[in-house]
Motif scaffolding. Structure first.
Motif, PDB file in Angstrom:
ATOM      1  N   LEU A  32      -4.196   2.353  -0.523  1.00 23.66           N
ATOM      2  CA  LEU A  32      -3.004   2.797   0.204  1.00 23.66           C
ATOM      3  C   LEU A  32      -3.347   3.400   1.575  1.00 23.66           C
ATOM      4  O   LEU A  32      -2.459   3.756   2.336  1.00 23.66           O
ATOM      5  CB  LEU A  32      -2.219   3.820  -0.627  1.00 23.66           C
ATOM      6  N   PRO A  36       1.693   1.689   3.224  1.00 17.57           N
ATOM      7  CA  PRO A  36       2.410   1.554   1.951  1.00 17.57           C
ATOM      8  C   PRO A  36       2.267   0.152   1.364  1.00 17.57           C
ATOM      9  O   PRO A  36       2.152  -0.834   2.092  1.00 17.57           O
ATOM     10  CB  PRO A  36       3.867   1.821   2.319  1.00 17.57           C
ATOM     11  N   LEU A  37       2.262   0.099   0.033  1.00 25.25           N
ATOM     12  CA  LEU A  37       2.205  -1.173  -0.684  1.00 25.25           C
ATOM     13  C   LEU A  37       3.172  -1.139  -1.858  1.00 25.25           C
ATOM     14  O   LEU A  37       3.385  -0.096  -2.466  1.00 25.25           O
ATOM     15  CB  LEU A  37       0.792  -1.451  -1.208  1.00 25.25           C
ATOM     16  N   ARG A  38       3.713  -2.292  -2.186  1.00 28.54           N
ATOM     17  CA  ARG A  38       4.540  -2.439  -3.372  1.00 28.54           C
ATOM     18  C   ARG A  38       3.612  -2.532  -4.586  1.00 28.54           C
ATOM     19  O   ARG A  38       2.426  -2.802  -4.454  1.00 28.54           O
ATOM     20  CB  ARG A  38       5.430  -3.667  -3.256  1.00 28.54           C
ATOM     21  N   TYR A  39       4.176  -2.328  -5.771  1.00 29.48           N
ATOM     22  CA  TYR A  39       3.402  -2.338  -7.012  1.00 29.48           C
ATOM     23  C   TYR A  39       2.586  -3.629  -7.137  1.00 29.48           C
ATOM     24  O   TYR A  39       1.377  -3.596  -7.367  1.00 29.48           O
ATOM     25  CB  TYR A  39       4.347  -2.187  -8.208  1.00 29.48           C
ATOM     26  N   GLU A  41       1.690  -5.748  -4.858  1.00 23.60           N
ATOM     27  CA  GLU A  41       0.673  -5.839  -3.806  1.00 23.60           C
ATOM     28  C   GLU A  41      -0.539  -4.984  -4.162  1.00 23.60           C
ATOM     29  O   GLU A  41      -1.691  -5.391  -3.941  1.00 23.60           O
ATOM     30  CB  GLU A  41       1.254  -5.384  -2.464  1.00 23.60           C
ATOM     31  N   SER A  69       6.771   7.450  -3.972  1.00 24.34           N
ATOM     32  CA  SER A  69       7.215   6.108  -4.325  1.00 24.34           C
ATOM     33  C   SER A  69       8.713   6.044  -4.089  1.00 24.34           C
ATOM     34  O   SER A  69       9.461   6.842  -4.650  1.00 24.34           O
ATOM     35  CB  SER A  69       6.909   5.806  -5.789  1.00 24.34           C
ATOM     36  N   ASP A  71      11.892   2.955  -3.265  1.00 22.07           N
ATOM     37  CA  ASP A  71      12.283   1.556  -3.078  1.00 22.07           C
ATOM     38  C   ASP A  71      11.153   0.592  -3.426  1.00 22.07           C
ATOM     39  O   ASP A  71      10.958  -0.421  -2.759  1.00 22.07           O
ATOM     40  CB  ASP A  71      12.761   1.309  -1.638  1.00 22.07           C
ATOM     41  N   CYS A  73       8.016   0.942  -3.039  1.00 16.17           N
ATOM     42  CA  CYS A  73       6.823   1.089  -2.197  1.00 16.17           C
ATOM     43  C   CYS A  73       6.124   2.402  -2.511  1.00 16.17           C
ATOM     44  O   CYS A  73       6.766   3.417  -2.740  1.00 16.17           O
ATOM     45  CB  CYS A  73       7.198   1.052  -0.717  1.00 16.17           C
ATOM     46  N   HIS A  74       4.826   2.350  -2.494  1.00 18.90           N
ATOM     47  CA  HIS A  74       3.999   3.529  -2.756  1.00 18.90           C
ATOM     48  C   HIS A  74       3.253   3.855  -1.475  1.00 18.90           C
ATOM     49  O   HIS A  74       2.661   2.977  -0.848  1.00 18.90           O
ATOM     50  CB  HIS A  74       3.036   3.251  -3.909  1.00 18.90           C
ATOM     51  N   GLU A  75       3.282   5.143  -1.104  1.00 19.15           N
ATOM     52  CA  GLU A  75       2.710   5.573   0.168  1.00 19.15           C
ATOM     53  C   GLU A  75       2.041   6.922  -0.010  1.00 19.15           C
ATOM     54  O   GLU A  75       2.554   7.793  -0.722  1.00 19.15           O
ATOM     55  CB  GLU A  75       3.833   5.673   1.201  1.00 19.15           C
TER      56      GLU A  75
END
Length: 159
Positions: A32, A36-39, A41, A69, A71, A73-75
């Motif tokens: 990360l 940010p990345l989606r689950y 990704e 986290s 929407d 996305c994890h950041e």
């Protein structure tokens, strides 16, 4: 100067070290680090992590204020970003020295706990105990979203 001393038995900093020192925590934080990345990704970026372990790791990091986290996305938070320098250094060290560590494990002249009594101590190569082979379970290959095998080749954790 900090009010905490990791050498004291009841120091809460030990819990912090446990959280940030966990293998998957280090890998997720580094992944990360570029944004940010989606689950999905994240799972594609991190070869070999199961859905369960990724979910648990994200929850642990989120619960300790290291990531947010929203929407899907994890950041990293500001606190999580402050962890990037040491965990990137740790990941780089691991990549650079893993060969040396593996060689040392196979070297019969390198003691594996010289101060530990021999009774019950594992000796020799990994998977051998007291000269007798130990049965090992084979791990099923990680399967990607399209059913293909995943591996870490080409997906370096340090960036």
């Amino acid at each position: 100067m900090s009010d905490f001393d990791v050498f004291l038995a009841d120091c809460p900093a030990r819990t912090t070290l446990e959280v940030v020192g966990h293998t998957w925590s280090v890998v997720v934080v580094v992944a990360l680090g570029d944004g940010p990345l989606r689950y999905g990704e994240l799972q594609d970026r991190i070869g070999g992590i199961s859905n369960k372990m990724l979910t648990q790791t994200l929850a642990r990091l989120r619960g300790n204020g290291l990531l947010t986290s929203a929407d899907g996305c994890h950041e990293l938070t500001a606190l999580g970003r402050s962890l990037l320098t040491p965990v990137r250094a740790l990941a780089a060290w691991a990549e650079e020295h893993t060969g040396d560590l593996l060689d040392a494990r196979r070297d019969p002249d390198v003691p594996d706990g010289a101060d530990v009594p021999d009774a019950g101590r594992q000796t020799g190569r990994p998977g051998e105990r007291q000269g007798a082979p130990v049965a090992r379970r084979r791990r099923a290959p990680a399967v990607g979203p399209q059913g293909g095998r995943q591996h870490a080749a080409g997906s370096r954790a340090v960036g």
